[in-house]
Design an enzyme around this catalytic site. Structure first.
Site, PDB file in Angstrom:
ATOM      1  N   GLY A 128       0.794  -1.229   0.000  1.00 54.16           N
ATOM      2  CA  GLY A 128       0.000   0.000   0.000  1.00 54.16           C
ATOM      3  C   GLY A 128       0.824   1.276   0.000  1.00 54.16           C
ATOM      4  N   ARG A 161     -14.230 -16.587 -11.240  1.00 56.68           N
ATOM      5  CA  ARG A 161     -13.674 -15.245 -11.439  1.00 56.68           C
ATOM      6  C   ARG A 161     -14.786 -14.241 -11.729  1.00 56.68           C
ATOM      7  NH1 ARG A 161      -9.287 -13.387 -15.940  1.00 56.68           N
ATOM      8  NH2 ARG A 161     -11.068 -12.769 -17.187  1.00 56.68           N
ATOM      9  N   LEU A 176      -7.860  -8.669 -14.401  1.00 56.27           N
ATOM     10  CA  LEU A 176      -9.296  -8.375 -14.392  1.00 56.27           C
ATOM     11  C   LEU A 176      -9.918  -8.696 -15.750  1.00 56.27           C
ATOM     12  CD1 LEU A 176      -8.875  -5.083 -12.410  1.00 56.27           C
ATOM     13  CD2 LEU A 176     -10.120  -7.101 -11.589  1.00 56.27           C
ATOM     14  N   ASN A 212      -3.913   2.207 -13.655  1.00 54.60           N
ATOM     15  CA  ASN A 212      -2.984   1.262 -13.029  1.00 54.60           C
ATOM     16  C   ASN A 212      -1.572   1.830 -13.056  1.00 54.60           C
ATOM     17  OD1 ASN A 212      -2.137  -1.319 -11.970  1.00 54.60           O
ATOM     18  ND2 ASN A 212      -1.371  -1.839 -14.007  1.00 54.60           N
ATOM     19  N   HIS A 250       2.336   0.349 -13.219  1.00 52.83           N
ATOM     20  CA  HIS A 250       3.073  -0.891 -13.503  1.00 52.83           C
ATOM     21  C   HIS A 250       4.570  -0.614 -13.359  1.00 52.83           C
ATOM     22  CE1 HIS A 250       3.808  -4.825 -15.270  1.00 52.83           C
ATOM     23  NE2 HIS A 250       4.785  -4.247 -15.947  1.00 52.83           N
ATOM     24  N   GLN A 280       9.679   6.601  -7.810  1.00 61.33           N
ATOM     25  CA  GLN A 280       9.119   7.316  -8.971  1.00 61.33           C
ATOM     26  C   GLN A 280       7.621   7.069  -9.118  1.00 61.33           C
ATOM     27  OE1 GLN A 280      10.785   9.638 -10.699  1.00 61.33           O
ATOM     28  NE2 GLN A 280      12.313   9.208  -9.121  1.00 61.33           N
TER      29      GLN A 280
HETATM   30  C1  GAR Z   1       4.073  -1.465  -7.174  1.00 61.50           C
HETATM   31  O1  GAR Z   1       5.427  -1.533  -7.530  1.00 61.50           O
HETATM   32  C2  GAR Z   1       3.208  -1.560  -8.416  1.00 61.50           C
HETATM   33  O2  GAR Z   1       3.779  -0.936  -9.536  1.00 61.50           O
HETATM   34  C3  GAR Z   1       3.129  -3.042  -8.603  1.00 61.50           C
HETATM   35  O3  GAR Z   1       2.986  -3.563  -7.311  1.00 61.50           O
HETATM   36  C4  GAR Z   1       3.658  -2.713  -6.392  1.00 61.50           C
HETATM   37  C5  GAR Z   1       2.692  -2.376  -5.274  1.00 61.50           C
HETATM   38  O4  GAR Z   1       3.340  -1.695  -4.253  1.00 61.50           O
HETATM   39  N1  GAR Z   1       2.039  -3.405  -9.447  1.00 61.50           N
HETATM   40  C6  GAR Z   1       2.083  -4.404 -10.304  1.00 61.50           C
HETATM   41  O5  GAR Z   1       3.040  -5.131 -10.444  1.00 61.50           O
HETATM   42  C7  GAR Z   1       0.818  -4.594 -11.109  1.00 61.50           C
HETATM   43  N2  GAR Z   1       1.065  -5.435 -12.241  1.00 61.50           N
HETATM   44  P1  GAR Z   1       2.504  -0.951  -3.113  1.00 61.50           P
HETATM   45  O6  GAR Z   1       1.490  -1.955  -2.573  1.00 61.50           O
HETATM   46  O7  GAR Z   1       3.540  -0.598  -2.089  1.00 61.50           O
HETATM   47  O8  GAR Z   1       1.848   0.258  -3.729  1.00 61.50           O
END
Ligand code: GAR
Length: 210
Positions: A16, A69, A97, A111, A113, A177
């Site tokens: 989070g 799902r 999803l 989102n 990524h 970032q």
């Molecule tokens: C983040 O690095 C995000 O970019 C990645 O999960 C992490 C969540 O961190 N998301 C993915 O890989 C989605 N495909 P957080 O829970 O500390 O925000």
């Protein structure tokens, strides 16, 4: 919450830290929208504690609670739609999803990524970047379309890959970032400042709110 104020629902699975960055920006910059709810697909997600620390209601819907799902995503949609959100923000939500879900939130689903898409779609992006020997890596914020990690790109941030990088050090540099570009992109989305033409997205400056 008065309906003149926009609402945001954030979906998480893990730590989070992006949720924290968005919640902090929302409060400090006095956005015209508030995070109405955080929904996790894992009861043990530390991000639920982040939501609580910001005074945001946290809900849990685990996949095991629904037989398919489709049934899971129907349940998720009911929880989300109760808040009539202007933006549904995927912040480390680690489930693919389905098209029905994605289309239901078309133009409102965003989102982050951890790679410079279209490079390294999917999982283990930092490990794969190190293995590929790229010199530059980064993060991408994109609108979500049914094809995974392929929606119109809202913003990207680039970081160098250093000779002594490990997966963990590279992840930390990219995450920093993400915390910079994701709140700004979410804000632009809820303020109606994204202009989408095909795969290209223009982010209008803050004074251009609708
Ligand atoms: C983040 O690095 C995000 O970019 C990645 O999960 C992490 C969540 O961190 N998301 C993915 O890989 C989605 N495909 P957080 O829970 O500390 O925000």
């Amino acid at each position: 919450m008065s309906k003149s104020q926009g609402s945001i629902v954030v979906l998480i699975s893990g730590a989070g830290s992006n949720l924290h960055a968005i919640a902090q920006a929302c409060a400090e910059q006095r956005w015209s929208a508030r995070i109405a709810a955080v929904i996790s697909n894992r009861a043990d997600a530390p991000g639920l504690g982040v939501a609580a620390a910001h005074g945001i209601p946290g809900l849990v819907l685990e996949a095991a609670e629904r037989p398919t799902r489709e049934a899971y995503e129907q349940g998720l949609m009911r929880l989300i739609d109760a808040h009539a959100p202007d933006a549904v923000v995927l912040a480390g939500f680690m489930r693919v999803l389905g098209a029905g879900f994605v289309e239901h939130y078309s133009g409102r689903l965003i989102n982050v990524h951890p790679s410079l898409l279209p490079a390294f779609a999917g999982l283990h992006t930092h490990r794969r970047a190190l293995e590929a020997g790229v010199k530059w890596h980064g993060a991408t914020v994109h609108l979500v379309t049914p094809e995974v990690d392929a929606g119109p790109i809202v913003d990207q941030a680039v970081v160098p890959v250093l000779d002594d990088d490990t997966e963990a050090s590279l992840r930390a540099r990219v995450l920093e970032q993400e915390h910079r570009i994701y709140p700004a992109a979410v804000r632009a989305l809820v303020e109606g400042r994204l202009r989408v033409q095909g795969q290209r997205v223009r982010m209008l400056p803050p004074e251009a709110s609708r």
